[in-house]
Structures are given as C-alpha cells and as structure tokens.
Design a protein around this motif. Sequence first.
Motif, PDB file in Angstrom:
ATOM      1  N   ARG A  29     -18.852 -11.920   4.102  1.00 24.99           N
ATOM      2  CA  ARG A  29     -17.645 -11.595   4.843  1.00 24.99           C
ATOM      3  C   ARG A  29     -17.417 -12.571   5.993  1.00 24.99           C
ATOM      4  NH1 ARG A  29     -18.054  -5.662   6.666  1.00 24.99           N
ATOM      5  NH2 ARG A  29     -19.101  -6.577   8.452  1.00 24.99           N
ATOM      6  N   GLY A  30     -18.483 -13.125   6.521  1.00 21.84           N
ATOM      7  CA  GLY A  30     -18.388 -13.999   7.679  1.00 21.84           C
ATOM      8  C   GLY A  30     -17.700 -15.325   7.431  1.00 21.84           C
ATOM      9  N   VAL A  31     -17.610 -15.750   6.168  1.00 26.36           N
ATOM     10  CA  VAL A  31     -16.973 -17.038   5.901  1.00 26.36           C
ATOM     11  C   VAL A  31     -15.479 -16.921   5.710  1.00 26.36           C
ATOM     12  CG1 VAL A  31     -19.103 -17.866   4.853  1.00 26.36           C
ATOM     13  CG2 VAL A  31     -17.258 -17.029   3.388  1.00 26.36           C
ATOM     14  N   TYR A  32     -14.996 -15.700   5.681  1.00 29.50           N
ATOM     15  CA  TYR A  32     -13.547 -15.506   5.586  1.00 29.50           C
ATOM     16  C   TYR A  32     -12.994 -15.570   7.007  1.00 29.50           C
ATOM     17  CZ  TYR A  32     -14.160 -14.358   0.710  1.00 29.50           C
ATOM     18  OH  TYR A  32     -14.454 -14.428  -0.632  1.00 29.50           O
ATOM     19  N   LYS A  33     -12.282 -16.631   7.273  1.00 27.62           N
ATOM     20  CA  LYS A  33     -11.891 -16.942   8.639  1.00 27.62           C
ATOM     21  C   LYS A  33     -10.638 -16.199   9.077  1.00 27.62           C
ATOM     22  CE  LYS A  33     -11.080 -20.915  11.674  1.00 27.62           C
ATOM     23  NZ  LYS A  33     -11.026 -22.390  11.763  1.00 27.62           N
ATOM     24  N   TYR A  34      -9.729 -15.988   8.145  1.00 19.98           N
ATOM     25  CA  TYR A  34      -8.454 -15.375   8.498  1.00 19.98           C
ATOM     26  C   TYR A  34      -8.285 -14.071   7.725  1.00 19.98           C
ATOM     27  CZ  TYR A  34      -7.599 -19.987  10.377  1.00 19.98           C
ATOM     28  OH  TYR A  34      -7.709 -21.160  11.087  1.00 19.98           O
ATOM     29  N   TRP A  35      -7.796 -13.063   8.429  1.00 20.21           N
ATOM     30  CA  TRP A  35      -7.668 -11.715   7.876  1.00 20.21           C
ATOM     31  C   TRP A  35      -6.268 -11.169   8.118  1.00 20.21           C
ATOM     32  CZ3 TRP A  35     -11.705  -8.943   5.516  1.00 20.21           C
ATOM     33  CH2 TRP A  35     -12.954  -9.584   5.537  1.00 20.21           C
ATOM     34  N   GLY A  36      -5.795 -10.377   7.188  1.00 19.53           N
ATOM     35  CA  GLY A  36      -4.567  -9.637   7.395  1.00 19.53           C
ATOM     36  C   GLY A  36      -4.842  -8.381   8.201  1.00 19.53           C
ATOM     37  N   GLN A  37      -3.788  -7.651   8.494  1.00 20.53           N
ATOM     38  CA  GLN A  37      -3.907  -6.466   9.341  1.00 20.53           C
ATOM     39  C   GLN A  37      -4.354  -5.239   8.551  1.00 20.53           C
ATOM     40  OE1 GLN A  37      -1.143  -7.495   7.977  1.00 20.53           O
ATOM     41  NE2 GLN A  37      -0.038  -5.674   7.282  1.00 20.53           N
ATOM     42  N   GLY A  38      -4.305  -5.326   7.239  1.00 21.73           N
ATOM     43  CA  GLY A  38      -4.718  -4.206   6.393  1.00 21.73           C
ATOM     44  C   GLY A  38      -3.547  -3.347   5.962  1.00 21.73           C
ATOM     45  N   THR A  39      -3.678  -2.774   4.795  1.00 18.79           N
ATOM     46  CA  THR A  39      -2.678  -1.841   4.279  1.00 18.79           C
ATOM     47  C   THR A  39      -3.391  -0.637   3.675  1.00 18.79           C
ATOM     48  OG1 THR A  39      -0.690  -1.645   2.880  1.00 18.79           O
ATOM     49  CG2 THR A  39      -2.497  -2.975   2.007  1.00 18.79           C
ATOM     50  N   GLN A  40      -2.905   0.541   3.992  1.00 20.04           N
ATOM     51  CA  GLN A  40      -3.567   1.781   3.558  1.00 20.04           C
ATOM     52  C   GLN A  40      -3.204   2.097   2.116  1.00 20.04           C
ATOM     53  OE1 GLN A  40      -5.704   4.037   5.337  1.00 20.04           O
ATOM     54  NE2 GLN A  40      -5.943   4.916   3.282  1.00 20.04           N
ATOM     55  N   VAL A  41      -4.212   2.377   1.339  1.00 20.03           N
ATOM     56  CA  VAL A  41      -4.035   2.877  -0.031  1.00 20.03           C
ATOM     57  C   VAL A  41      -4.673   4.251  -0.103  1.00 20.03           C
ATOM     58  CG1 VAL A  41      -4.669   2.566  -2.450  1.00 20.03           C
ATOM     59  CG2 VAL A  41      -3.944   0.598  -1.075  1.00 20.03           C
ATOM     60  N   THR A  42      -3.890   5.237  -0.488  1.00 23.77           N
ATOM     61  CA  THR A  42      -4.394   6.607  -0.613  1.00 23.77           C
ATOM     62  C   THR A  42      -4.111   7.090  -2.027  1.00 23.77           C
ATOM     63  OG1 THR A  42      -3.956   7.043   1.720  1.00 23.77           O
ATOM     64  CG2 THR A  42      -4.318   8.947   0.291  1.00 23.77           C
ATOM     65  N   VAL A  43      -5.163   7.518  -2.701  1.00 23.93           N
ATOM     66  CA  VAL A  43      -5.043   8.000  -4.081  1.00 23.93           C
ATOM     67  C   VAL A  43      -5.363   9.485  -4.087  1.00 23.93           C
ATOM     68  CG1 VAL A  43      -5.750   7.677  -6.473  1.00 23.93           C
ATOM     69  CG2 VAL A  43      -5.785   5.735  -4.891  1.00 23.93           C
ATOM     70  N   SER A  44      -4.395  10.277  -4.486  1.00 21.70           N
ATOM     71  CA  SER A  44      -4.584  11.731  -4.519  1.00 21.70           C
ATOM     72  C   SER A  44      -5.075  12.169  -5.895  1.00 21.70           C
ATOM     73  CB  SER A  44      -3.283  12.439  -4.177  1.00 21.70           C
ATOM     74  OG  SER A  44      -2.297  12.146  -5.142  1.00 21.70           O
ATOM     75  N   SER A  45      -5.850  13.230  -5.896  1.00 24.91           N
ATOM     76  CA  SER A  45      -6.414  13.728  -7.163  1.00 24.91           C
ATOM     77  C   SER A  45      -5.499  14.752  -7.813  1.00 24.91           C
ATOM     78  CB  SER A  45      -7.786  14.322  -6.921  1.00 24.91           C
ATOM     79  OG  SER A  45      -7.700  15.349  -5.960  1.00 24.91           O
ATOM     80  N   GLY A  62       0.816  -1.197   0.000  1.00 27.15           N
ATOM     81  CA  GLY A  62       0.000   0.000   0.000  1.00 27.15           C
ATOM     82  C   GLY A  62       0.858   1.258   0.000  1.00 27.15           C
ATOM     83  N   GLY A  63       0.204   2.395  -0.131  1.00 24.75           N
ATOM     84  CA  GLY A  63       0.939   3.648  -0.122  1.00 24.75           C
ATOM     85  C   GLY A  63       0.136   4.776  -0.727  1.00 24.75           C
ATOM     86  N   LEU A  64       0.831   5.855  -1.010  1.00 26.10           N
ATOM     87  CA  LEU A  64       0.229   7.045  -1.609  1.00 26.10           C
ATOM     88  C   LEU A  64       0.567   7.080  -3.096  1.00 26.10           C
ATOM     89  CD1 LEU A  64      -1.171   9.843  -1.403  1.00 26.10           C
ATOM     90  CD2 LEU A  64       1.085  10.783  -0.792  1.00 26.10           C
ATOM     91  N   VAL A  65      -0.440   7.258  -3.913  1.00 19.71           N
ATOM     92  CA  VAL A  65      -0.234   7.291  -5.365  1.00 19.71           C
ATOM     93  C   VAL A  65      -1.165   8.333  -5.972  1.00 19.71           C
ATOM     94  CG1 VAL A  65      -1.929   5.465  -5.795  1.00 19.71           C
ATOM     95  CG2 VAL A  65      -0.046   5.827  -7.412  1.00 19.71           C
ATOM     96  N   GLN A  66      -0.747   8.905  -7.066  1.00 21.07           N
ATOM     97  CA  GLN A  66      -1.610   9.877  -7.760  1.00 21.07           C
ATOM     98  C   GLN A  66      -2.676   9.147  -8.572  1.00 21.07           C
ATOM     99  OE1 GLN A  66       1.030  12.427 -10.050  1.00 21.07           O
ATOM    100  NE2 GLN A  66       0.980  13.966  -8.428  1.00 21.07           N
ATOM    101  N   ALA A  67      -3.758   9.834  -8.802  1.00 24.01           N
ATOM    102  CA  ALA A  67      -4.818   9.265  -9.626  1.00 24.01           C
ATOM    103  C   ALA A  67      -4.250   8.845 -10.977  1.00 24.01           C
ATOM    104  CB  ALA A  67      -5.937  10.282  -9.816  1.00 24.01           C
ATOM    105  N   GLY A  68      -4.679   7.683 -11.428  1.00 24.73           N
ATOM    106  CA  GLY A  68      -4.170   7.127 -12.668  1.00 24.73           C
ATOM    107  C   GLY A  68      -2.991   6.190 -12.479  1.00 24.73           C
ATOM    108  N   GLY A  69      -2.430   6.188 -11.290  1.00 22.78           N
ATOM    109  CA  GLY A  69      -1.278   5.347 -11.004  1.00 22.78           C
ATOM    110  C   GLY A  69      -1.664   3.919 -10.665  1.00 22.78           C
ATOM    111  N   SER A  70      -0.646   3.138 -10.298  1.00 22.14           N
ATOM    112  CA  SER A  70      -0.838   1.725 -10.014  1.00 22.14           C
ATOM    113  C   SER A  70      -0.147   1.333  -8.717  1.00 22.14           C
ATOM    114  CB  SER A  70      -0.265   0.869 -11.153  1.00 22.14           C
ATOM    115  OG  SER A  70      -0.903   1.106 -12.383  1.00 22.14           O
TER     116      SER A  70
END
Length: 124
Positions: free
Chosen positions: A108-124, A9-17
């Motif tokens: 969502r309830g059948v997904y037993k294991y989850w990661g901690q999450g990663t932030q994705v921020t897309v700037s305009s 995850g991270g910060l990316v400009q709109a249109g990025g990948s």
Amino acid sequence: QVQLVESGGGLVQAGGSLRLSCAASGRTVGNYAMGWFRQAPGKERELVAAISASGSGIFYGNSVKGRFTISRDNAKNTGYLQMNSLKPEDTAVYYCASADLLGISFDRGVYKYWGQGTQVTVSS
C-alpha cells in the motif's frame, strides 16, 4: 497537482452490479500501475485489484476473483472497477490509487496518490 476522483458507489442488493470510476488529473494513469483498495469498518484497507501500466499485468484478490474486473481508458485518463455478483461482504469504502511504479505492487505504501473513496453498500 494530482487528483483522483472516484464515483459510482452506492447501495445495491446482493447479486447486483456497480461500476466504479476513477478520473485522474495531473497524471497520466496509463503511465503507472493503478490499484483499487477497499476498507470495511474495523478492518484494514485491502488491495482488491490492480493493473500494471502496460495493462498486461492484472491482479485480483481471492475474494473478488471472477466477479470484479479492473480496466482503464487511457484516452479518458480514467480507471474502472466493474463489480458483479456483489455480496454483503463487499460492503466497504473503495479507493483508487496510483503508484509510482510500472508494475503491480501489493504494498500500500507505494501507491502515492489516492482518491477520496466511494461508499459501496450491498444489502442482503
């Protein structure tokens, strides 16, 4: 003990990948369905993509169809979410999850294991 660890995850400009990774331990990801969810502030967690255990079944949410690609490398026991043409509305915390099912589920309830999450921020 099963652990899923997201990265990429991270910060990316709109249109990025970005490419998110989900490294698993304690479970063979190729034996179960896997999903990628996201949750934006003030919104419910939503399923954006899922892949069945065999890989033959794939789901994309309407908002990401044609821009995101879910995949899995069984040799590395890692799942991926390739995100192209990112938009500001894609901004969210992204979670990978492993279900106790072979096929894709939208529950969502059948997904037993989850990661901690990663932030994705897309700037305009």
